[in-house]
Design an enzyme around this catalytic site. Structure first.
Site, PDB file in Angstrom:
ATOM      1  N   LYS A 112     -23.155  -5.470  -0.364  1.00 23.53           N
ATOM      2  CA  LYS A 112     -25.087  -5.910   0.442  1.00 23.53           C
ATOM      3  C   LYS A 112     -24.497  -6.976   1.457  1.00 23.53           C
ATOM      4  O   LYS A 112     -25.414  -7.258   1.944  1.00 23.53           O
ATOM      5  CB  LYS A 112     -25.917  -5.429   0.233  1.00 23.53           C
ATOM      6  CG  LYS A 112     -25.958  -3.245  -0.043  1.00 23.53           C
ATOM      7  CD  LYS A 112     -27.577  -3.410  -0.436  1.00 23.53           C
ATOM      8  CE  LYS A 112     -27.906  -4.416  -1.891  1.00 23.53           C
ATOM      9  NZ  LYS A 112     -27.493  -3.508  -2.752  1.00 23.53           N
ATOM     10  N   TYR A 144     -30.084 -11.362  -1.288  1.00 23.96           N
ATOM     11  CA  TYR A 144     -29.002 -11.447  -2.051  1.00 23.96           C
ATOM     12  C   TYR A 144     -28.767 -13.123  -1.571  1.00 23.96           C
ATOM     13  O   TYR A 144     -28.326 -13.871  -2.711  1.00 23.96           O
ATOM     14  CB  TYR A 144     -27.399 -10.876  -1.563  1.00 23.96           C
ATOM     15  CG  TYR A 144     -27.282  -9.370  -2.086  1.00 23.96           C
ATOM     16  CD1 TYR A 144     -27.853  -9.083  -3.436  1.00 23.96           C
ATOM     17  CD2 TYR A 144     -26.560  -9.011  -2.330  1.00 23.96           C
ATOM     18  CE1 TYR A 144     -27.961  -8.045  -3.678  1.00 23.96           C
ATOM     19  CE2 TYR A 144     -25.798  -7.717  -2.568  1.00 23.96           C
ATOM     20  CZ  TYR A 144     -26.622  -7.159  -3.784  1.00 23.96           C
ATOM     21  OH  TYR A 144     -27.058  -6.061  -4.308  1.00 23.96           O
TER      22      TYR A 144
END
Length: 353
Positions: A112, A144
């Site tokens: 991702k 992230y």
């Protein structure tokens, strides 16, 4: 001297595989989780990383040589994912005493990084595949990135080395895991065999016909330890996959054969597992009672929403590992073997019949 590791998320797919590898290599392993499992050889550490003071109190006597961060908490929005998961990494690294010697901290994120968060998954302007580490961040908010930023700030403050590891979909054993395609497909195949429903590929034509790759939890554990022990891999971000590529039109038949099923023809229609399995919890409970399975709760075994996200992507996804190869990591796991090994373990552990 025995090296000491702190595995954060030790009860999950990646954390448990990493702990097993470290124990086999004679590390002393502390396993941190909100509800630690009784994994053989792991010294349990109970902590809620959303509570900074309690986390610091729990960790005040630890001075690990390596820290492996393999956990996250799914929230209802990406803004909340950023707030919660960024804070968890920050609270962990703020709560650990400053290292008295060399320390390495490895953070597991995923693709991702290139595909975007769940709210914008596989949409907009994406980097060209195969994904390479130098392609950098998308111009979108992503938890992230928040985790990475917390890692980088703590490393600069405390002087430890770091690595970031970006697997594709992970194949491994864990119960109660939010992202668990292998077990989800095993449960789905079991339900199809029980009911006579066709074993239908639930995803998109792009995934059915396009190339893809995956990451075995053991391969990822090997990569984590390699980076911790390899100076040239310090302060670097890496992709990590099994090393093979496949098309789901081939893999689906392989999985069907393992369960004694015939793969249904693919007609191009997306049939999400979340919809197909929506009413199956009572049926799974009955199967578990009849077969003596140890987990009757379908929700703790299967994560259809995550499998649908991966198999429903409208683009081909392939990951480049040249960076690791150039630095000497040569691990390889055939993905069909990884699935079959997981299915065998699920049977041995009495999680599927």
């Amino acid at each position: 001297m025995t090296k000491t590791a702190l595995v954060v998320g030790a009860s999950g797919i990646v954390g448990s595989a990493t702990a097993d590898l470290l124990i086999a290599r004679r590390w002393a392993v502390y396993g941190l989780a909100r509800r630690p499992s009784r994994q053989s050889g792991v010294r349990p550490v109970t902590a809620d990383l959303q509570d900074p003071r309690a986390t610091a109190d729990t960790l005040r006597d630890l001075d690990p040589d390596a820290v492996f961060i393999t956990t996250w908490l799914r929230q209802d929005s990406e803004a909340e994912n950023i707030r919660v998961n960024g804070a968890m990494v920050r609270n962990l690294l703020d709560g650990l005493p400053r290292p008295t010697g060399p320390r390495h901290v490895a953070l597991v994120t995923g693709l991702k990084h290139y595909l975007g968060p769940f709210e914008a998954y596989g949409k907009g302007s994406l980097p060209q595949t195969p994904f390479r580490e130098e392609q950098g961040r998308l111009d979108v908010e992503n938890f992230y990135y928040a985790q990475e930023d917390a890692l980088f700030a703590a490393a600069e403050r405390d002087g430890f080395t770091w690595s970031v590891h970006r697997p594709h979909t992970v194949i491994g054993l864990a119960v109660g895991n939010a992202m668990n395609m292998g077990t989800t497909l095993a449960v789905y195949a079991t339900l199809c065999r029980e009911t006579g429903r066709p074993f239908v590929f639930p995803g998109s034509a792009a995934q059915w016909a396009g190339l893809t790759d995956m990451t075995d939890a053991g391969q990822l554990a090997d990569h984590l330890l390699w980076a911790a022990e390899t100076p040239a891999a310090h302060d670097e971000a890496f992709n990590v996959v099994n090393g093979d590529v496949f098309r789901w039109q081939w893999m689906w038949s392989r999985i069907a054969d393992w369960f004694g099923l015939e793969a249904a023809p693919f007609d191009g229609v997306v049939r999400p597992l979340e919809r197909q399995m929506a009413e199956d919890a009572p049926l799974w409970h009955r199967i578990a009672a009849r077969e003596g399975l140890i987990e009757p709760d379908l929700g703790r075994l299967a994560s259809p929403w995550h499998t649908d996200a991966d198999l429903g992507r409208p683009i081909e996804v392939v990951t480049d590992m040249s960076k690791s190869r150039r630095l000497g990591f040569n691990g390889y796991r055939p993905t069909d073997d990884a699935f079959f090994a997981l299915f065998e373990r699920l049977r041995q552990e009495r999680l599927i019949p």
